[in-house]
Design an enzyme around this catalytic site. Structure first.
Site, PDB file in Angstrom:
ATOM      1  CG  HIS A  64       6.502 -32.276  14.511  1.00 33.35           C
ATOM      2  ND1 HIS A  64       6.341 -33.016  15.657  1.00 33.35           N
ATOM      3  CD2 HIS A  64       7.819 -32.346  14.204  1.00 33.35           C
ATOM      4  CE1 HIS A  64       7.520 -33.512  16.026  1.00 33.35           C
ATOM      5  NE2 HIS A  64       8.438 -33.112  15.160  1.00 33.35           N
TER       6      HIS A  64
ATOM      7  CG  HIS B  98      11.993 -29.764  17.150  1.00 29.36           C
ATOM      8  ND1 HIS B  98      10.626 -29.540  17.214  1.00 29.36           N
ATOM      9  CD2 HIS B  98      12.152 -30.932  16.497  1.00 29.36           C
ATOM     10  CE1 HIS B  98       9.997 -30.529  16.587  1.00 29.36           C
ATOM     11  NE2 HIS B  98      10.896 -31.385  16.154  1.00 29.36           N
TER      12      HIS B  98
HETATM   13 FE    FE Z   1      10.426 -33.491  15.318  1.00 31.37          FE
END
Ligand code: FE
Length: 428
Positions: A12, A59
């Site tokens: 990703h 994140h």
């Molecule tokens: Fe990651």
């Protein structure tokens, strides 16, 4: 009943979305990324799943360290695209399969996974980077998702074994969903990479190959490694690869691998793979047993007179209005609401019927409509209304009659701080 078609695995890294958004399909540096994702996109186009469970990590975009959870399941019907600092990618909001999500949530809880649940949060590149490569999305996405966010960025994090066990439970959850649908599971992340410290840029292709081999043929071997061993072998951030084990745990022990690719353009080793499920579906009796197990704790709760258990379905249906009332904990929002309540509610998109309930302080009407009681308690404090006023209102009694039923008949209180109460404190 729902059927698991198979599992997809994909990195990703934000470079994927970057390459796509800038049209790098024919750039020799980026072309292999497109080639590696293409078989997955084709598989999805052919199999046409009715929902995709997406296992990813945020994140620290929508899930910050003020409340960091291990396994967070999205339960809503729409997810916005996150702004990660430089403006949002131009992607339509992603639809959620709320009914499947909520069933999976109930099933995982019944199997003693103490999940956290989210809605109204946006998706960052952990989810959208691969998704945008895998599905057409010019104006809308063709399939709803069930996002499962794993907190892997503040230690301690779940073990590889725990991720595997969650996958086993996820299989039971999906296969007991009563609707006749097909489900794909997309695991995102990895392979080897580290993005912080003097070791930034670390990769280990030999380990990546060993991981891919074990993942297909002997995944339980991977559950014995510690997080530190994953970090040493594949980089600290590469330890996110444990998320793949959720997907693998949800598949049959034997799988048919029909695609695998590996490319290391920059910092993150980008792998993609497709594993088709070869498992037998549970029979009707097994599904019924599982459904009873899932419903066991709340069986009968909805029929307790005068009671409105605050379920996820109620929460999702009334998220906007509950969020608005929760926002009154902010002094500035509170002041605006006190000055111009109608205008504030219209600006927040609150529906006319809900606005009327709030303006009339129709406490029981709000409960019936799906407002959460603790938002009523906040509205009471904002309005200078005591909790006993609210209780009396919900019961359809006068304050006086309600107080007669208490051991402390003169006690008026609410959740306001120590400041003097507003003028309405004593009103009925
Ligand atoms: Fe990651």
């Amino acid at each position: 009943m729902a059927r698991i078609l198979g599992g997809l695995a994909a990195s990703h890294t934000p470079t994927i979305g970057f390459a796509l958004d800038r049209g790098k399909q024919n750039d020799p540096v980026w072309a292999p990324i497109f080639e590696n994702f293409a078989p997955l996109a084709t598989w999805l186009a052919e199999k046409k799943p009715d929902a995709i469970v997406v296992i990813y990590n945020d994140h620290v975009t929508s899930f910050f360290f003020d409340h960091y959870s291990a396994f967070a399941l999205g339960i809503g019907d729409l997810y916005q695209i996150a702004d990660e600092g430089g403006g949002k990618r131009v992607l339509p909001p992603v639809p959620g399969h709320a009914a499947l999500s909520q069933h999976i949530g109930a099933s995982l809880m019944a199997d003693e996974f103490d999940m956290s649940f989210f809605q109204g949060k946006s998706l960052d590149h952990g989810c959208t980077s691969p998704l945008s490569m895998l599905l057409p999305h010019e104006t809308a996405w063709p399939v709803p998702i069930v996002p499962l966010q794993v907190g892997v960025l503040q230690f301690p994090i779940p073990s590889a074994l725990r991720c595997w066990k969650l996958g086993r439970a996820l299989r039971r959850a999906i296969e007991s969903f009563p609707e006749d649908i097909n489900v794909a599971i997309l695991a995102t992340g990895g392979l080897s990479h580290q993005v912080h410290g003097e070791r930034a840029g670390f990769n280990n292709t030999a380990w990546d190959m060993e991981f891919l081999d074990l993942f297909e043929k002997d995944p339980e071997r991977l559950t014995s490694l510690t997080i530190a061993e994953y970090a040493r072998l594949g980089g600290v951030e590469g330890a996110e690869i444990i998320m793949w084990l959720v997907m693998r745990g949800a598949l049959s022990p034997q799988v048919r691998k029909i695609h695998q690719s590996y490319y290391l353009p920059s910092v993150t080793a980008i792998a993609t793979a497709i594993y088709e499920d070869l498992g037998e579906a549970p029979d009707a009796a097994e599904r019924a047993t599982m459904q009873a197990h899932i419903g066991h704790q709340l069986a009968g709760a909805e029929s307790i007179p005068g009671s409105y258990p605050f379920t996820q379905a109620r929460s999702v249906a009334n998220f906007a209005v509950n969020q608005f009332l929760h926002g009154l904990t902010d002094p500035a929002a509170r002041a605006r609401f006190q000055a111009e309540p109608e205008a504030e509610m219209i600006a927040a998109g609150i529906a006319p019927a809900e606005r009327a309930l709030i303006l009339q302080r129709d406490w029981q009407g709000m409960i019936r409509a799906g407002f959460n009681f603790f938002m009523l308690e906040k509205l009471g404090a904002v309005s200078g209304v005591s909790n006993p006023h609210i209780y009396a209102g919900m019961r359809g009694e006068t304050l006086e009659d309600f107080l007669k039923t208490r051991n402390a008949p003169g006690a008026l209180y609410n959740v306001s701080g120590g400041a003097p109460q507003p003028a309405g404190w004593q009103k009925d």
